[in-house]
Enzyme design. Structure first.
Site, PDB file in Angstrom:
ATOM      1  N   GLU A   1      -8.360  14.739  -3.636  1.00 11.54           N
ATOM      2  CA  GLU A   1      -9.322  13.684  -4.308  1.00 11.54           C
ATOM      3  C   GLU A   1     -10.164  13.195  -3.659  1.00 11.54           C
ATOM      4  O   GLU A   1     -10.206  13.068  -2.369  1.00 11.54           O
ATOM      5  CB  GLU A   1      -8.119  12.474  -4.768  1.00 11.54           C
TER       6      GLU A   1
ATOM      7  N   CYS B   1     -15.493   8.211  -0.626  1.00 14.61           N
ATOM      8  CA  CYS B   1     -14.098   8.376   0.160  1.00 14.61           C
ATOM      9  C   CYS B   1     -13.850   9.664  -0.188  1.00 14.61           C
ATOM     10  O   CYS B   1     -13.408  10.380  -1.104  1.00 14.61           O
ATOM     11  CB  CYS B   1     -13.368   7.304  -0.591  1.00 14.61           C
TER      12      CYS B   1
ATOM     13  N   CYS C   1       0.062  15.238   2.782  1.00 14.76           N
ATOM     14  CA  CYS C   1      -0.243  14.305   4.131  1.00 14.76           C
ATOM     15  C   CYS C   1       1.171  14.423   4.850  1.00 14.76           C
ATOM     16  O   CYS C   1       2.400  14.547   3.925  1.00 14.76           O
ATOM     17  CB  CYS C   1      -0.499  12.889   4.016  1.00 14.76           C
TER      18      CYS C   1
ATOM     19  N   CYS D   1       3.844   7.716   5.066  1.00 17.46           N
ATOM     20  CA  CYS D   1       3.929   6.089   4.864  1.00 17.46           C
ATOM     21  C   CYS D   1       4.675   5.938   3.649  1.00 17.46           C
ATOM     22  O   CYS D   1       4.360   6.418   2.725  1.00 17.46           O
ATOM     23  CB  CYS D   1       2.554   5.731   4.789  1.00 17.46           C
TER      24      CYS D   1
ATOM     25  N   CYS E   1       2.516   5.311   0.070  1.00 14.29           N
ATOM     26  CA  CYS E   1       1.467   5.813  -0.196  1.00 14.29           C
ATOM     27  C   CYS E   1       1.828   7.123  -1.013  1.00 14.29           C
ATOM     28  O   CYS E   1       2.891   7.732  -0.854  1.00 14.29           O
ATOM     29  CB  CYS E   1       0.813   6.585   1.138  1.00 14.29           C
TER      30      CYS E   1
ATOM     31  N   GLY F   1      -4.481  12.537   3.210  1.00 15.69           N
ATOM     32  CA  GLY F   1      -4.502  13.065   4.647  1.00 15.69           C
ATOM     33  C   GLY F   1      -4.734  12.131   5.702  1.00 15.69           C
ATOM     34  O   GLY F   1      -5.431  11.103   5.551  1.00 15.69           O
ATOM     35  N   GLU F   2      -4.446  12.737   6.773  1.00 14.86           N
ATOM     36  CA  GLU F   2      -4.343  11.814   8.147  1.00 14.86           C
ATOM     37  C   GLU F   2      -5.614  12.593   8.899  1.00 14.86           C
ATOM     38  O   GLU F   2      -5.441  13.845   9.399  1.00 14.86           O
ATOM     39  CB  GLU F   2      -3.187  11.935   8.815  1.00 14.86           C
TER      40      GLU F   2
ATOM     41  N   SER G   1     -10.482   6.709   9.095  1.00 15.56           N
ATOM     42  CA  SER G   1      -9.183   5.885   8.837  1.00 15.56           C
ATOM     43  C   SER G   1      -8.236   6.804   9.464  1.00 15.56           C
ATOM     44  O   SER G   1      -7.823   7.789   8.963  1.00 15.56           O
ATOM     45  CB  SER G   1      -9.058   5.485   7.673  1.00 15.56           C
TER      46      SER G   1
ATOM     47  N   SER H   1      -5.213   1.895  10.351  1.00 18.08           N
ATOM     48  CA  SER H   1      -4.001   1.347   9.090  1.00 18.08           C
ATOM     49  C   SER H   1      -3.108   0.627   9.988  1.00 18.08           C
ATOM     50  O   SER H   1      -2.203   1.553  10.827  1.00 18.08           O
ATOM     51  CB  SER H   1      -3.550   2.373   8.261  1.00 18.08           C
ATOM     52  N   LEU H   2      -2.821  -0.716  10.135  1.00 14.96           N
ATOM     53  CA  LEU H   2      -1.878  -1.641  10.543  1.00 14.96           C
ATOM     54  C   LEU H   2      -0.660  -1.737   9.883  1.00 14.96           C
ATOM     55  O   LEU H   2       0.333  -1.581  10.273  1.00 14.96           O
ATOM     56  CB  LEU H   2      -2.343  -2.762  11.384  1.00 14.96           C
ATOM     57  N   HIS H   3      -1.100  -2.500   8.832  1.00 16.43           N
ATOM     58  CA  HIS H   3       0.010  -2.876   7.862  1.00 16.43           C
ATOM     59  C   HIS H   3       1.337  -3.837   8.063  1.00 16.43           C
ATOM     60  O   HIS H   3       1.928  -3.881   7.299  1.00 16.43           O
ATOM     61  CB  HIS H   3       0.335  -1.417   6.945  1.00 16.43           C
TER      62      HIS H   3
ATOM     63  N   CYS I   1      -5.027   6.483  -4.063  1.00 16.54           N
ATOM     64  CA  CYS I   1      -5.342   8.125  -3.686  1.00 16.54           C
ATOM     65  C   CYS I   1      -4.072   8.664  -3.861  1.00 16.54           C
ATOM     66  O   CYS I   1      -3.224   8.103  -3.540  1.00 16.54           O
ATOM     67  CB  CYS I   1      -6.079   8.187  -2.201  1.00 16.54           C
TER      68      CYS I   1
HETATM   69  N1  SAH Z   1      -4.172   8.663   6.985  1.00 20.07           N
HETATM   70  C1  SAH Z   1      -5.336   7.577   6.939  1.00 20.07           C
HETATM   71  C2  SAH Z   1      -6.114   7.632   5.671  1.00 20.07           C
HETATM   72  C3  SAH Z   1      -5.232   7.173   4.635  1.00 20.07           C
HETATM   73  S1  SAH Z   1      -5.677   6.355   3.215  1.00 20.07           S
HETATM   74  C4  SAH Z   1      -4.706   6.390   7.333  1.00 20.07           C
HETATM   75  O1  SAH Z   1      -3.526   6.089   7.326  1.00 20.07           O
HETATM   76  O2  SAH Z   1      -5.486   5.278   7.457  1.00 20.07           O
HETATM   77  C5  SAH Z   1      -6.792   5.058   3.574  1.00 20.07           C
HETATM   78  C6  SAH Z   1      -5.882   3.631   3.568  1.00 20.07           C
HETATM   79  O3  SAH Z   1      -5.239   3.429   2.421  1.00 20.07           O
HETATM   80  C7  SAH Z   1      -4.826   3.573   4.371  1.00 20.07           C
HETATM   81  O4  SAH Z   1      -4.949   2.359   5.436  1.00 20.07           O
HETATM   82  C8  SAH Z   1      -3.477   3.661   3.860  1.00 20.07           C
HETATM   83  O5  SAH Z   1      -2.617   3.044   4.518  1.00 20.07           O
HETATM   84  C9  SAH Z   1      -3.939   2.875   2.551  1.00 20.07           C
HETATM   85  N2  SAH Z   1      -3.020   3.108   1.360  1.00 20.07           N
HETATM   86  C10 SAH Z   1      -2.354   4.188   1.311  1.00 20.07           C
HETATM   87  N3  SAH Z   1      -1.624   3.974   0.315  1.00 20.07           N
HETATM   88  C11 SAH Z   1      -1.863   2.765  -0.390  1.00 20.07           C
HETATM   89  C12 SAH Z   1      -1.515   2.016  -1.213  1.00 20.07           C
HETATM   90  N4  SAH Z   1      -0.870   2.387  -2.306  1.00 20.07           N
HETATM   91  N5  SAH Z   1      -2.019   0.801  -1.528  1.00 20.07           N
HETATM   92  C13 SAH Z   1      -3.059   0.240  -0.963  1.00 20.07           C
HETATM   93  N6  SAH Z   1      -3.627   0.962   0.284  1.00 20.07           N
HETATM   94  C14 SAH Z   1      -2.969   2.266   0.543  1.00 20.07           C
END
Ligand code: SAH
Length: 343
Positions: free
Chosen positions: A95, A108, A115, A119, A122, A162-163, A194, A217-219, A336
């Site tokens: 995508e 993007c 991936c 997570c 995701c 993807g990462e 990212s 990505s910290l979260h 995504c």
């Molecule tokens: N692998 C990379 C890029 C991933 S997508 C990474 O982890 O950073 C980009 C961002 O979207 C990341 O911060 C990811 O954690 C976040 N993301 C993934 N799924 C999501 C969702 N359902 N809602 C909001 N953010 C999400």
């Protein structure tokens, strides 16, 4: 001869590698630059390369493909966001999303199909990794999207499926290809990558591409909570990650962006905000709060506006720079990985 992991896709080739190809085919070196310019324009046939002799075009056509992906599904939002499910010649689907911002148009892109980071919130990771993309396939997303929308694209974020740091060599190839002056010529500062936090690659990236923006990505504000949603945290400890990020800012002099998807009842409490604030106080950083995109088949719900606003306020009052990501394309499948799964 370089091929990348998808054979014969000429979009993977640097100008120098094209020179070698042209030499092998018995033509003059300067033809490589001409070919590279045409590729960056987004042509999908060698026959479009008008200043290249017909004999060379035919020889190239025998050996190579220009693998611009086809949009097999497409969703357009009222706000101008265009989301595409792209398919490459081998059937691999990924995508890409085109977005309009005040500062210009942005895309993007995906770095892998699927991936393997796992997570739990995701969509991209639900079926694991299909395969990594080549640098040329990352570039091809930008070219195909520009062809499709007819709009210039001046910013690229590698935040799709993807990462990127799990595919570091091809990510590097992509950055070099799109930055190449003879071709697309995108400024390094207009690229953002990212990562979910692969520490050794953060260190390499700081040295290889100090001008490219980095988002992490910290979260979560601590190890325990991060482990709950991000399996990668079990491999790379929170404190070590923070240390690597600090070194990144010191080495590059660049602000780091921390992404924080706000999930209802998981990481959206005032206590979480306070803990995060205490971690980031005095840093050259920026927090991007992302209201969670709800994913079919995942139990998480997006935090309500009130708790996002309260979270933001707590960070601000500690002097931490924070923004809430504008939700573009909320009337389409914005998260995504969702379009690919929607079969
Ligand atoms: N692998 C990379 C890029 C991933 S997508 C990474 O982890 O950073 C980009 C961002 O979207 C990341 O911060 C990811 O954690 C976040 N993301 C993934 N799924 C999501 C969702 N359902 N809602 C909001 N953010 C999400």
């Amino acid at each position: 001869m370089y091929y990348g992991n998808t054979k014969n896709n000429i979009l993977n080739y640097s100008p120098e590698e094209l020179e070698a190809v042209v030499a092998e085919l018995g033509d003059k070196k300067f033809r490589a630059a001409q070919i590279f310019v045409w590729l960056a324009k987004g042509v999908n046939s060698f026959d479009d390369m008008k200043n290249v002799p017909a004999s060379l075009r035919a020889a190239l056509d025998e050996r190579f493909r220009i693998d611009l992906p086809e949009a097999v599904r497409r969703q357009e939002s009222k706000d101008g966001t265009v989301k595409c499910l792209f398919e490459f010649a081998d059937g691999t689907q990924i995508e890409s999303v085109f977005m309009k911002y005040e500062y210009g148009n942005s895309i993007c892109i995906s770095s892998q199909s699927g991936c393997r980071m796992g997570c739990t919130f995701c969509a991209s990771t639900m079926d694991g990794l299909d395969r990594s993309l080549t640098g040329g396939e990352m570039l091809a997303q930008v070219l195909a999207m520009r062809n499709l929308t007819g709009e210039d694209i001046g910013h690229v974020v590698v935040m799709g499926m993807g990462e990127p740091f799990d595919n570091y060599d091809e990510l590097s190839r992509f950055i070099r290809l799109i930055h190449e002056k003879k071709g697309y010529g995108l400024g390094l500062r207009n690229i953002t990558v990212s990562t979910c936090g692969l520490i050794p690659k953060i260190r390499e990236f700081a040295v290889d591409f100090p001008q490219v923006n980095l988002a992490v990505s910290l979260h979560a504000p601590n190890q325990k909570l991060r482990e709950r949603t991000m399996p990668v945290a079990k491999k790379y400890d929170y404190d070590d990650l923070m240390q690597a990020c600090r070194e990144y800012t010191e080495l590059t002099g660049r602000r780091i962006t921390f992404e924080y998807a706000v999930i209802d009842g998981v990481n959206d409490s005032a206590a979480c905000a306070k803990e995060l604030a205490s971690r980031l106080k005095g840093w050259l950083s920026h927090v991007n709060l992302i209201p969670l995109n709800e994913v079919r088949g995942r139990e998480y719900r997006t935090a309500n506006e009130k708790s996002v606003a309260a979270f933001k306020k707590i960070l601000e009052s500690s002097g931490v720079a924070v923004t809430v990501r504008r939700t573009l394309g909320s009337d389409i499948d914005a998260a995504c990985g969702q379009l690919r799964r929607k079969k």
